[in-house]
Motif scaffolding. Sequence first.
Motif, short mmCIF file in Angstrom:
data_model
loop_
_atom_site.label_atom_id
_atom_site.label_comp_id
_atom_site.label_asym_id
_atom_site.label_seq_id
_atom_site.Cartn_x
_atom_site.Cartn_y
_atom_site.Cartn_z
N ARG A 127 0.67 -83.48 26.16
CA ARG A 127 2.07 -83.89 26.38
C ARG A 127 2.39 -84.03 27.87
N PHE A 128 1.82 -83.18 28.70
CA PHE A 128 2.19 -83.16 30.11
C PHE A 128 1.79 -84.46 30.80
N GLU A 129 0.61 -84.97 30.47
CA GLU A 129 0.20 -86.25 31.03
C GLU A 129 1.02 -87.40 30.45
N GLN A 130 1.38 -87.30 29.17
CA GLN A 130 2.23 -88.32 28.56
C GLN A 130 3.57 -88.42 29.29
N ILE A 131 4.17 -87.27 29.57
CA ILE A 131 5.45 -87.25 30.26
C ILE A 131 5.29 -87.77 31.69
N MET A 175 1.69 -92.70 23.77
CA MET A 175 0.42 -91.97 23.79
C MET A 175 0.33 -91.09 22.55
N GLU A 176 -0.86 -91.05 21.93
CA GLU A 176 -1.10 -90.08 20.86
C GLU A 176 -1.49 -88.77 21.52
N HIS A 177 -0.49 -87.93 21.79
CA HIS A 177 -0.72 -86.78 22.66
C HIS A 177 -1.71 -85.78 22.07
N ALA A 178 -1.74 -85.65 20.73
CA ALA A 178 -2.64 -84.68 20.11
C ALA A 178 -4.09 -85.11 20.27
N VAL A 179 -4.36 -86.38 20.00
CA VAL A 179 -5.71 -86.91 20.16
C VAL A 179 -6.13 -86.86 21.62
N TYR A 180 -5.22 -87.24 22.51
CA TYR A 180 -5.52 -87.20 23.94
C TYR A 180 -5.81 -85.77 24.38
N THR A 197 -10.25 -79.59 16.18
CA THR A 197 -9.66 -80.21 14.99
C THR A 197 -8.20 -79.82 14.83
N ALA A 198 -7.89 -78.54 15.02
CA ALA A 198 -6.51 -78.08 14.87
C ALA A 198 -5.58 -78.78 15.85
N ILE A 199 -6.02 -78.94 17.10
CA ILE A 199 -5.20 -79.61 18.12
C ILE A 199 -5.10 -81.10 17.83
N GLU A 200 -6.21 -81.72 17.50
CA GLU A 200 -6.24 -83.16 17.28
C GLU A 200 -5.34 -83.60 16.13
N LYS A 201 -5.24 -82.74 15.11
CA LYS A 201 -4.51 -83.12 13.90
C LYS A 201 -3.13 -82.48 13.78
N HIS A 202 -2.69 -81.76 14.81
CA HIS A 202 -1.46 -81.00 14.63
C HIS A 202 -0.22 -81.88 14.48
N SER A 203 -0.28 -83.12 14.96
CA SER A 203 0.89 -83.99 14.81
C SER A 203 0.65 -85.16 13.86
N ASP A 204 -0.45 -85.12 13.10
CA ASP A 204 -0.69 -86.15 12.09
C ASP A 204 0.46 -86.17 11.08
N PHE A 205 0.72 -87.35 10.55
CA PHE A 205 1.79 -87.45 9.55
C PHE A 205 1.48 -86.58 8.34
#
Length: 267
Positions: A74-78, A89-94, A121-129
């Motif tokens: 998120r910090f780089e996205q912002i 940006m897909e912040h979780a994947v990034y 995996t937990a971080i990458e998928k935490h914001s998946d629909f």
Amino acid sequence: MDKLLDLTRDFDAAKAAFETYLDEYDRADDKIHLKIVHTYGVVDAAEDIARRMGLDEEDVQLAKVIGLLHDIGRFEQIKRFDSFEPGTMEHAVYGAQLLFGPEKMIRRFVKDDRFDSLICTAIEKHSDFKLEEITDERTLLHAKLIRDADKLDNCRVKLEESMETLLGVDEKGVGEGVIAPKVWESCMAKESVLSSDRVSKVDYWISYIAQYYDINFPETYEIMREHDYVKRIMDRVPYALPETQEKMDILAAEMEEYMDERIRNKK
């Protein structure tokens, strides 16, 4: 006792490294500040849920580490886009790529590599629909746990942060819109709202509430009910149209009934 002390020390080291990482960003920026406070809120929420579930100490500390790092993207996205929108940006994947890419930034935070796949995996998928395609039982547990902890602290965010930071307008501006038909259909189906279905600011606001149908553990709902989060979030906005107010009242009643049923059915 030694195992517990080691786990606690590991989290403390990860937290110190995270604070050093944050020095690369403008802590005075409203959005950056929001995400820093949110990160530590998620750590606390993950620990609360995990302890209520009776998880062992290793899983409690692991949940805290995942909470600490879940929004690192998120910090780089912002910084780049001044936005939380998934289209920028897909912040979780990034975040997962940032931590587990060739440079292995994860080693700044966690020296033990035994949990790399689970954390990634937990971080990458935490914001998946929707949470899908995880077959390992322990990884799935932590993927569900971080999603619940994230949503739980988002309850606090929606009550405490300025509406201008969240949506770019004040409370009155949020309440002036009409709820889009597809957004309302998702609410009545007890489903999260697709980002692409949102039209007005009130659609965004109601989507923040509808996401609470996607909670995995009754313990999370227990905490939400203890704080009366759903009703308080809905009541923050003055809805200009009687039809909108009526729909929000319907959603509040249905969601609270749903939460209570999940809590009653707790094993």
